[in-house]
Design a protein around this motif. Structure first.
Motif, PDB file in Angstrom:
ATOM      1  N   ALA A  84       0.919  -1.227   0.084  1.00 46.76           N
ATOM      2  CA  ALA A  84       0.006  -0.063  -0.117  1.00 46.76           C
ATOM      3  C   ALA A  84       0.948   1.054  -0.045  1.00 46.76           C
ATOM      4  O   ALA A  84       0.566   2.236  -0.690  1.00 46.76           O
ATOM      5  N   ALA A  85       1.958   1.158   0.851  1.00 49.42           N
ATOM      6  CA  ALA A  85       2.722   2.529   0.704  1.00 49.42           C
ATOM      7  C   ALA A  85       3.553   2.672  -0.756  1.00 49.42           C
ATOM      8  O   ALA A  85       3.425   3.820  -0.981  1.00 49.42           O
ATOM      9  N   ILE A  86       4.107   1.555  -1.140  1.00 51.44           N
ATOM     10  CA  ILE A  86       4.386   1.782  -2.694  1.00 51.44           C
ATOM     11  C   ILE A  86       3.353   2.239  -3.719  1.00 51.44           C
ATOM     12  O   ILE A  86       3.798   3.142  -4.541  1.00 51.44           O
ATOM     13  N   PHE A  87       2.210   1.709  -3.388  1.00 51.57           N
ATOM     14  CA  PHE A  87       1.220   2.127  -4.446  1.00 51.57           C
ATOM     15  C   PHE A  87       0.918   3.725  -4.043  1.00 51.57           C
ATOM     16  O   PHE A  87       0.916   4.557  -4.963  1.00 51.57           O
ATOM     17  N   ALA A  88       0.980   4.028  -2.717  1.00 55.65           N
ATOM     18  CA  ALA A  88       0.520   5.559  -2.288  1.00 55.65           C
ATOM     19  C   ALA A  88       1.725   6.511  -2.750  1.00 55.65           C
ATOM     20  O   ALA A  88       1.322   7.737  -3.348  1.00 55.65           O
ATOM     21  N   TYR A  89       2.917   5.988  -2.924  1.00 57.08           N
ATOM     22  CA  TYR A  89       3.961   6.826  -3.479  1.00 57.08           C
ATOM     23  C   TYR A  89       3.777   7.033  -5.115  1.00 57.08           C
ATOM     24  O   TYR A  89       3.930   8.188  -5.432  1.00 57.08           O
TER      25      TYR A  89
END
Length: 243
Positions: free
Chosen positions: A102-107
């Protein structure tokens, strides 16, 4: 907890290598790091959620039940078989990967030159649904094959784990035969690559119409429905191993 941490570190190291190397080349096939993170995050988040839900159908897990005969006990219990298989391998170690994905996607969402709308959010949600159904269908097919082979078929990993890695990057970087295979024979490109191209304002390859970018919520469930049809065929021919 240590298992979850180890799984998290593997994913972090894999993505960290990409994040460290890519800026030195200025991009990959004309894609910036943020744009690739959008693809990478979509694929990773969807695959982890699918793995959490469909882990029981993964061939190594299901083949173990077939080999020792415990799958036959599933058939005797007064609970729907599919429900039992879903619950046969629910590993919490996968939860740690959800946060990282989710963090990679948010970035990726915050580092692309695009003004996001509610319609875009709905399109991405459809991509996640389509990808979960698509890879879940591949897990079901791989698990069903063990009714005949008993042991898991390693070739299925090319489509499951290999397929996840393939769609984590722009498909334009691959050779034409590989790109067309995973577009028209195995419709993986419809699930995330085409929608992301549409969101970034880029044309779809091969002269495909813009509507092809919105087919993920249809393609994924269609693959899952076909997989469960194959599952029912396998069940009718299941004989056990005599264990």
């Amino acid at each position: 907890m240590l298992d979850a941490l180890g799984t998290l570190l593997i994913t972090a190291a894999e993505f960290g290598a990409l994040a460290l190397v890519l800026p030195r080349f200025g991009g990959l096939g004309g894609w910036t790091l943020g744009e690739i993170c959008l693809l990478y995050g979509l694929a990773e988040l969807s695959f982890v959620l699918m793995d959490l839900l469909f882990g029981g159908f993964d061939a190594p897990n299901l083949s173990a039940h077939v080999r020792v005969g415990s799958f036959s006990t599933f058939l005797l219990r007064p609970v729907p078989l599919v429900v039992q298989v879903f619950g046969s391998d629910f590993a919490l170690r996968r939860v740690a990967r959800i946060g990282l994905a989710a963090a990679i996607f948010a970035y990726g969402v915050t580092h692309t030159a695009h003004a996001w709308t509610l319609g875009d959010a709905a399109l991405l949600a459809g991509c996640v649904l389509g990808l979960i159904c698509f890879f879940g269908g591949l897990f079901v097919v791989g698990g069903t094959l063990t009714f005949w082979t008993v042991d898991s078929v390693e070739a299925m990993n090319v489509l499951t784990y290999g397929g996840r890695t393939l769609i984590s990057y722009p498909m334009g970087i691959y050779g034409e035969w590989l790109r067309k295979t995973f577009t028209y024979l195995i419709p993986a490109a419809f699930l995330s690559y085409f929608p992301v191209l549409h969101l970034l304002g880029r044309p779809l390859p091969d002269g495909l119409p813009p509507a092809a970018a919105f087919l993920s919520p249809l393609v994924g469930p269609a693959v899952l429905a076909l997989a469960f049809a194959f599952w029912r065929v396998g069940l009718r021919r299941y004989q056990g191993t005599g264990t």
